[in-house]
Write a protein that holds these residues in place. Structure first.
Motif, mmCIF file in Angstrom:
data_model
loop_
_atom_site.group_PDB
_atom_site.id
_atom_site.type_symbol
_atom_site.label_atom_id
_atom_site.label_comp_id
_atom_site.label_asym_id
_atom_site.label_seq_id
_atom_site.Cartn_x
_atom_site.Cartn_y
_atom_site.Cartn_z
ATOM 1 N N PRO A 9 18.840 48.999 38.765
ATOM 2 C CA PRO A 9 18.693 48.565 37.380
ATOM 3 C C PRO A 9 17.527 49.278 36.692
ATOM 4 O O PRO A 9 16.535 49.628 37.334
ATOM 5 N N VAL A 10 17.680 49.493 35.385
ATOM 6 C CA VAL A 10 16.643 50.162 34.600
ATOM 7 C C VAL A 10 16.052 49.196 33.578
ATOM 8 O O VAL A 10 16.653 48.182 33.244
ATOM 9 N N ASP A 11 14.864 49.524 33.117
ATOM 10 C CA ASP A 11 14.151 48.787 32.078
ATOM 11 C C ASP A 11 14.075 47.301 32.419
ATOM 12 O O ASP A 11 13.532 46.958 33.456
ATOM 13 N N GLY A 52 14.606 46.021 37.465
ATOM 14 C CA GLY A 52 14.178 47.219 36.764
ATOM 15 C C GLY A 52 12.663 47.265 36.625
ATOM 16 O O GLY A 52 11.973 46.259 36.816
ATOM 17 N N CYS A 53 12.152 48.423 36.259
ATOM 18 C CA CYS A 53 10.702 48.627 36.209
ATOM 19 C C CYS A 53 10.000 47.742 35.177
ATOM 20 O O CYS A 53 8.819 47.448 35.329
ATOM 21 N N ASP A 58 7.820 40.599 29.983
ATOM 22 C CA ASP A 58 7.587 39.735 28.819
ATOM 23 C C ASP A 58 7.390 38.273 29.188
ATOM 24 O O ASP A 58 7.204 37.441 28.314
ATOM 25 N N TRP A 59 7.448 37.956 30.460
ATOM 26 C CA TRP A 59 7.321 36.571 30.889
ATOM 27 C C TRP A 59 5.871 36.089 30.904
ATOM 28 O O TRP A 59 5.604 34.934 31.130
ATOM 29 N N GLY A 60 4.930 36.963 30.683
ATOM 30 C CA GLY A 60 3.517 36.583 30.669
ATOM 31 C C GLY A 60 2.862 36.729 32.028
ATOM 32 O O GLY A 60 3.530 36.830 33.047
ATOM 33 N N ASP A 61 1.540 36.754 32.015
ATOM 34 C CA ASP A 61 0.765 36.978 33.234
ATOM 35 C C ASP A 61 0.812 35.814 34.215
ATOM 36 O O ASP A 61 0.623 35.991 35.406
ATOM 37 N N GLU A 96 16.157 38.186 30.792
ATOM 38 C CA GLU A 96 16.093 36.942 30.022
ATOM 39 C C GLU A 96 17.286 36.017 30.279
ATOM 40 O O GLU A 96 17.254 34.843 29.927
ATOM 41 N N ASP A 97 18.349 36.535 30.906
ATOM 42 C CA ASP A 97 19.512 35.720 31.226
ATOM 43 C C ASP A 97 19.329 34.914 32.508
ATOM 44 O O ASP A 97 20.159 34.077 32.841
ATOM 45 N N LEU A 98 18.259 35.171 33.210
ATOM 46 C CA LEU A 98 17.944 34.412 34.428
ATOM 47 C C LEU A 98 17.353 33.085 33.987
ATOM 48 O O LEU A 98 16.444 33.039 33.156
ATOM 49 N N LEU A 99 17.886 31.991 34.520
ATOM 50 C CA LEU A 99 17.451 30.674 34.091
ATOM 51 C C LEU A 99 16.396 30.058 34.992
ATOM 52 O O LEU A 99 15.456 29.407 34.513
#
Length: 107
Positions: A9-11, A52-53, A58-61, A96-99
């Motif tokens: 997977p990419v990105d 992906g890399c 975007d999930w935060g630290d 983001e589709d992972l719940l």
């Protein structure tokens, strides 16, 4: 976890291997092909195979980020279904589709 799918997977994409669809109901009834196909595409539990890399960036630290090999739950009918080089079914989707990560469950 070994990635025998041949897909990287990419990105912000992730690769999951959905759980197999049951061919016989809990009551012992053999399910029709159309019922199994419908269930196959509605499956929401899977094993995370690769990320992906930029996945989960975007999930935060402070967010717990899933790792390959963990069991996950994902949104129904999401992503692209693809056969891997190993002949298995995989789904490539946005992170983001992972719940959720299913705690205490591993492959």
């Amino acid at each position: 976890m070994d990635n025998a799918s041949g897909h990287v997977p990419v990105d912000q994409r992730i690769l999951v291997k959905p759980d197999p669809v049951e061919e016989v109901s809990k009551g012992g009834i053999i399910l029709a092909d159309t019922t199994r196909d419908r269930s196959k595409y509605a499956a929401t539990k899977a094993t995370l195979v690769a990320v992906g890399c930029n996945a989960f960036r975007d999930w935060g630290d402070h967010a717990r980020k899933p790792m390959p090999g963990e069991r996950v739950l994902f949104a129904q009918y999401t992503g692209a279904r693809e056969k891997g080089a190993d002949g298995e079914d995989y789904i490539i989707m946005n992170d983001e589709d992972l719940l959720t990560v299913i705690e205490g469950a591993s492959e």
